[in-house]
Design a protein around this motif. Structure first.
Motif, short mmCIF file in Angstrom:
data_model
loop_
_atom_site.label_atom_id
_atom_site.label_comp_id
_atom_site.label_asym_id
_atom_site.label_seq_id
_atom_site.Cartn_x
_atom_site.Cartn_y
_atom_site.Cartn_z
N SER A 60 0.48 -1.27 -0.07
CA SER A 60 0.02 0.22 -0.39
C SER A 60 0.82 1.38 0.08
O SER A 60 1.06 1.71 0.63
CB SER A 60 -0.66 0.03 1.09
N VAL A 61 1.83 1.32 -1.39
CA VAL A 61 2.69 2.11 -1.55
C VAL A 61 2.54 3.50 -2.36
O VAL A 61 3.06 4.53 -1.96
CB VAL A 61 4.55 2.07 -1.61
N TYR A 70 6.99 6.77 0.37
CA TYR A 70 8.30 6.83 -0.22
C TYR A 70 9.44 5.69 -0.19
O TYR A 70 10.20 5.20 -0.53
CB TYR A 70 8.93 8.05 -0.58
N ILE A 71 9.99 5.62 1.27
CA ILE A 71 10.13 4.88 1.92
C ILE A 71 10.42 3.85 1.58
O ILE A 71 11.19 2.70 1.52
CB ILE A 71 11.14 5.04 3.27
N ALA A 73 8.08 2.31 -0.44
CA ALA A 73 7.99 1.74 -1.59
C ALA A 73 9.42 1.17 -1.90
O ALA A 73 10.01 0.20 -2.70
CB ALA A 73 7.60 2.53 -2.82
N ILE A 74 10.40 2.32 -1.81
CA ILE A 74 12.18 2.11 -2.29
C ILE A 74 12.26 -0.02 -1.39
O ILE A 74 13.27 -0.49 -2.36
CB ILE A 74 13.24 2.92 -1.74
N ARG A 75 11.80 -0.33 -0.19
CA ARG A 75 12.34 -1.20 0.20
C ARG A 75 11.89 -2.66 -0.50
O ARG A 75 12.80 -3.13 -0.63
CB ARG A 75 12.47 -0.99 2.59
N ILE A 76 10.93 -2.04 -0.78
CA ILE A 76 9.84 -3.15 -1.41
C ILE A 76 10.64 -3.39 -2.86
O ILE A 76 11.03 -4.69 -3.28
CB ILE A 76 8.39 -3.53 -1.36
N VAL A 114 12.47 6.24 -6.93
CA VAL A 114 12.24 5.03 -6.16
C VAL A 114 12.57 4.31 -6.92
O VAL A 114 14.00 3.22 -6.06
CB VAL A 114 10.45 5.08 -6.41
N VAL A 115 12.99 4.20 -8.41
CA VAL A 115 14.20 2.99 -8.90
C VAL A 115 15.01 3.15 -8.68
O VAL A 115 15.64 1.63 -7.95
CB VAL A 115 13.01 3.06 -10.11
#
Ligand code: ATP
Length: 271
Positions: A60-61, A70-71, A73-76, A114-115
């Motif tokens: 759910s980002v 944001y954080i 999303a980057i982690r996943i 993010v990417v």
């Protein structure tokens, strides 16, 4: 439907490599990163643009095409990247990503960050319907992407995207309807919805929300007439959705065997 020959084959190959990655000697790997409201999907292709690995995670980002965590999303994305790198035994370097139609002004580079934050070198950020059409290869018609949070509509003429729109109704609303009707919590309702065994029973319950999606489609195609509708996105897995949309919009409506992974694969093809 022969229109979907390439798409159906590509998606079937992708579903296979999600289970069993193909470890080989490709000189380069292309990764498509799809950040959705419901799922984050990574699709990896080899030098011949054949699927070799894939992974996805419920997350759910993102809401309505905007990264809200944001954080997270980057982690996943980083975790999925590492998981695939371990399976393939290579470092994944290049990735492309996509934005829902018409949200580029809201995004201001977030998806790119993010990417990159996850450790990829980003080669392309494209719009979702262009990505989907790299797989569908439609010349003329409307591509309707019913995802988790939104419904995206793209009008194509001679293979080019002419008009796009994105409106906030999607599979999340379908699950909310089931949650209300069956007195289930949201997660149970969403899980119940994803089980193909329940689709026949659910169709009458979901008819009003499908008709709402149909009226959204009708509004956009009335300004940009098309002869056909092509459905993609996870929500279109619902069996029978195409018949209700066809009836309400008065347009022949088609969908590939599995509409779920079309966009992530199209993103990878554009990497
Ligand atoms: P968005 O495009 O709105 O940002 P997303 O990219 O996460 O969201 P998709 O992955 O295309 O969207 O679709 C997610 C939706 O599809 C969810 O609401 C999910 O419940 C639904 N879905 C997935 N599988 C099925 C299924 N078998 N039957 C019905 N709905 C499904």
């Amino acid at each position: 439907n022969s229109t979907f020959q390439y798409c159906d084959q590509l998606v079937a190959d992708f579903e296979r490599v999600i289970q069993t990655p193909i470890v080989g000697k490709s000189s380069v790997y292309y990764t498509g990163v799809d950040l959705g409201t419901a799922y984050i999907v990574l699709a990896v292709l080899d030098e011949n643009y054949k699927p070799v690995a894939g992974a996805y995670r419920f997350a759910s980002v993102v809401k309505d095409g905007m990264v809200v965590d944001y954080i997270g999303a980057i982690r996943i994305v980083r975790e999925l990247k590492q998981e695939l790198e371990e399976k393939l035994g290579v470092e994944l370097i290049y990735a492309a990503a996509a934005l829902p139609p018409g949200t580029d002004s809201l995004d201001s580079g977030t998806i790119k960050h993010v990417v990159q934050g996850a450790g990829f070198e980003i080669t392309n950020v494209l719009d979702e319907p262009t990505a989907a059409n790299a797989v569908l290869k439609i010349q003329d018609g409307a591509i309707v992407d019913i995802g988790g949070g939104t419904t995206g509509i793209a009008i194509l003429k001679e293979g080019k995207v002419l008009y796009v729109a994105d409106e906030p109704t999607g599979g999340t609303h379908f699950s909310l309807v089931i949650s209300g009707a069956y007195k289930m919590n949201f997660d149970d309702a969403d899980q119940y919805k994803r089980d193909f065994k329940n689709h026949k029973e659910l169709l009458p319950v979901l008819r009003p929300v499908i008709e709402k999606v149909s009226s959204i489609i009708s509004r956009h195609v009335s300004e940009n007439p098309v002869k056909e509708i092509y459905l993609v996105g996870g929500t279109c897995c619902l069996e029978g959705i195409e018949a209700i949309i066809a009836k309400k919009t008065n347009l022949p409506t088609y969908k590939p065997k599995n509409p779920m992974f079309v966009t992530p694969l199209g993103i990878a093809l554009n990497c």
